[in-house]
Enzyme design. Sequence first.
Site, PDB file in Angstrom:
ATOM      1  N   LYS A 149      -6.767   9.198  -6.840  1.00  0.00           N
ATOM      2  CA  LYS A 149      -8.117   8.669  -6.647  1.00  0.00           C
ATOM      3  C   LYS A 149      -8.403   8.437  -5.160  1.00  0.00           C
ATOM      4  CE  LYS A 149      -7.261   5.507  -9.854  1.00  0.00           C
ATOM      5  NZ  LYS A 149      -6.204   6.121 -10.645  1.00  0.00           N
ATOM      6  N   ILE A 150      -7.491   7.734  -4.476  1.00  0.00           N
ATOM      7  CA  ILE A 150      -7.755   7.415  -3.066  1.00  0.00           C
ATOM      8  C   ILE A 150      -7.632   8.674  -2.203  1.00  0.00           C
ATOM      9  CG2 ILE A 150      -6.983   5.997  -1.103  1.00  0.00           C
ATOM     10  CD1 ILE A 150      -6.098   3.883  -3.196  1.00  0.00           C
ATOM     11  N   ASP A 169       1.243  17.127  -3.585  1.00  0.00           N
ATOM     12  CA  ASP A 169       1.258  16.305  -4.790  1.00  0.00           C
ATOM     13  C   ASP A 169       1.838  17.174  -5.898  1.00  0.00           C
ATOM     14  OD1 ASP A 169       0.692  14.902  -7.153  1.00  0.00           O
ATOM     15  OD2 ASP A 169      -1.075  13.961  -6.278  1.00  0.00           O
ATOM     16  N   CYS A 228      -1.484   3.452   3.960  1.00  0.00           N
ATOM     17  CA  CYS A 228      -2.252   2.379   3.322  1.00  0.00           C
ATOM     18  C   CYS A 228      -1.908   2.363   1.837  1.00  0.00           C
ATOM     19  CB  CYS A 228      -3.749   2.607   3.499  1.00  0.00           C
ATOM     20  SG  CYS A 228      -4.281   2.392   5.184  1.00  0.00           S
ATOM     21  N   ARG A 230       1.850   1.963  -0.094  1.00  0.00           N
ATOM     22  CA  ARG A 230       2.799   0.893  -0.390  1.00  0.00           C
ATOM     23  C   ARG A 230       3.876   0.863   0.687  1.00  0.00           C
ATOM     24  NH1 ARG A 230      -0.137  -1.612  -2.718  1.00  0.00           N
ATOM     25  NH2 ARG A 230      -0.153  -2.367  -4.859  1.00  0.00           N
ATOM     26  N   ASP A 254      -0.728  -0.411   6.900  1.00  0.00           N
ATOM     27  CA  ASP A 254      -1.386  -1.560   6.267  1.00  0.00           C
ATOM     28  C   ASP A 254      -0.403  -2.281   5.351  1.00  0.00           C
ATOM     29  OD1 ASP A 254      -3.684  -3.156   5.545  1.00  0.00           O
ATOM     30  OD2 ASP A 254      -3.721  -2.102   3.615  1.00  0.00           O
ATOM     31  N   GLU A 259       6.588  -7.983   2.849  1.00  0.00           N
ATOM     32  CA  GLU A 259       5.315  -8.613   3.253  1.00  0.00           C
ATOM     33  C   GLU A 259       5.371 -10.111   3.009  1.00  0.00           C
ATOM     34  OE1 GLU A 259       1.927  -6.587   1.551  1.00  0.00           O
ATOM     35  OE2 GLU A 259       2.706  -4.643   2.145  1.00  0.00           O
ATOM     36  N   HIS A 278      -2.154  -5.760   5.082  1.00  0.00           N
ATOM     37  CA  HIS A 278      -2.488  -5.364   3.701  1.00  0.00           C
ATOM     38  C   HIS A 278      -3.969  -5.632   3.380  1.00  0.00           C
ATOM     39  CE1 HIS A 278      -0.476  -4.580  -0.439  1.00  0.00           C
ATOM     40  NE2 HIS A 278      -1.719  -4.144  -0.443  1.00  0.00           N
ATOM     41  N   LEU A 279      -4.818  -4.943   4.159  1.00  0.00           N
ATOM     42  CA  LEU A 279      -6.262  -5.165   4.028  1.00  0.00           C
ATOM     43  C   LEU A 279      -6.979  -4.060   3.260  1.00  0.00           C
ATOM     44  CD1 LEU A 279      -7.280  -6.405   7.625  1.00  0.00           C
ATOM     45  CD2 LEU A 279      -6.865  -7.748   5.564  1.00  0.00           C
ATOM     46  N   GLY A 280      -6.202  -3.090   2.751  1.00  0.00           N
ATOM     47  CA  GLY A 280      -6.828  -1.913   2.121  1.00  0.00           C
ATOM     48  C   GLY A 280      -7.897  -2.268   1.102  1.00  0.00           C
ATOM     49  N   ALA A 281      -7.638  -3.307   0.317  1.00  0.00           N
ATOM     50  CA  ALA A 281      -8.590  -3.641  -0.755  1.00  0.00           C
ATOM     51  C   ALA A 281      -9.549  -4.743  -0.328  1.00  0.00           C
ATOM     52  CB  ALA A 281      -7.815  -4.094  -1.985  1.00  0.00           C
TER      53      ALA A 281
END
Length: 526
Positions: A149-150, A169, A228, A230, A254, A259, A278-281
Amino acid sequence: MSKVLVSDPIDQAGIDILSQVATVDVKTNLKPAELIEIIGEYDALMIRSGTQVTKEIIEAGTQLKIIGRAGVGVDNVDVPAATRQGIVVVNSPEGNTIAAAEHALAMMLSLSRYIPDANASVKRNEWDRKTFVGAEVYKKTLGIVGLGKIGSHVAAVARAMGMRLLAFDPFISTERAEQIGCQLVDLDLLLQQADYITLHIPKTPETTHLINAERLAKMKPNARIINCARGGIIDEDALAAALKEGKIAGAALDVYESEPLGESQLRAIGKEVILTPHLGASTTEAQVNVAIDVAEQIRDVLLGLPARSAVNIPGLNPDVLEELKPYMQLAETLGRLVGQLAGGRVELLNVRLQGELATNKSQPLVVAALKGLLYQALRERVNYVNASIEAKERGIRVIETRDASVKDYAGSLHLEATGTLGTHSVTGALLGDGEIYLTNIDGFPISVPPSQYMVFTLHRDMPGIIGKLGSLLGSFNVNIASMQVGRKIVRGDAVMTLSIDDPLPDGILTEIIKVPGIRDAYTVTL
Ligand SMILES: NC(=O)c1ccc[n+]([C@@H]2O[C@H](COP(=O)([O-])OP(=O)(O)OC[C@H]3O[C@@H](n4cnc5c(N)ncnc54)[C@H](O)[C@@H]3O)[C@@H](O)[C@H]2O)c1
Ligand SMILES: O=C(O)CC[C@@H](O)C(=O)O
């Protein structure tokens, strides 16, 4: 009235939905012991990535019906423990897709133009226009690792910016990649040709340290890498070394192996490195999306309705679910097993519902088998709702047959997966006490319960082979819990199934195949 505990900050829109059906307590920054002490009062727990929902917390949650993760990754929830306790775990597989993709794109442009350091220098009252001469992304090659998706949204935007797109992939078809405007290549080629590499894959045993010193050395000296996805997909020590030695030109992270990020050599590197916490979301829109998505599911489950994105328990009519429940786990386990035996990209899955399962009511078992098959690629992002659509998008054809005449067990399930590396099949059934048994592998009869870590060999049935394999595994300190051989004729071909106590260490499979008489070997994690 039901009680919901919200233990991480979530958007008010989610709280408003929960308040329609429950008393909502928001208590953030709880220590594990504090959470254990109070969780017994609650019917539902809503979290983001901050709360670690361990087995102990789940066991203390004697009233819990649902755990909702306002985000994608449920790596902070002990899902097997929740499943054992009959607790539904739900997530929001798509609520933050755009936010995470845009963060990766922002990282790419910021890296190219040194925006964070240029900004900091102006704020220090400097006017330095020489240090920050950047590079354009137009006509450069972007390598996307993970075209889900991303990754797909990153591709769409990057294409509009005039970039050439390569993708790696192993679970995506060439046609699907082409639809998104990407050329599907192997990882080595992507590493060698890309000017920018962006990672959009789950963290799994296969992807942990996927980007290590050896792979960093294959990248171009002007290449920049972005993670961004894991933490732990990139080996951070190897990355710091590659940057210091000028083997690559930049990195933007990210997410981190641990963490919050502790001591790290990456902090000392200048404008070539960008680090975000960890600002991706972390966009207003994504936080509203995930909060609404998950709160609605919690509300529905508390009202006795099914959840739409259950990670562990399907959103079926409760009566049908009760009847099929024991077989759902069988189907999912067989799907996971056959997917790993097939390796590579699966193109066709044959599902045969046998004996008393040969009815239309058993259709959810096909979905459960697909969920198992796709787990290796999608981890917690695949659920009973999206499994069929994900399979279709990945070009996996599913053929479903029913055979009521098979009477070996009350009901059994046979899966055959054909992929780029060959065809494999597995059959399984439930024994009287409801325990899952594997009853056939690749046409060879066996009778073994699946275990978390297994090894299968295809070999010639001849004296000494079991001993040699046992000694070989022993020499690598691998403890065998059980072993069984399945054969059709004496001294013909045979399969050996071994349950082992820990994952098979790297490199041993190659040694197993070298044992005279062993033709092939596979290791699976269930
Ligand atoms: N930084 C953040 O805040 C943030 C926010 C959202 C998602 N994420 C992470 O982003 C990642 C991607 O999320 P998504 O929603 O696009 O997931 P997705 O499931 O839609 O896509 C993942 C893709 O990775 C592919 N894949 C799996 N194993 C692979 C391997 N070994 N090599 C190459 N490809 C492989 C799958 O086939 C799939 O197409 C996840 O790790 C997710 O947890 C991070
Ligand atoms: O809650 C967060 O901000 C993390 C989100 C992200 O990593 C996810 O898995 O959805």
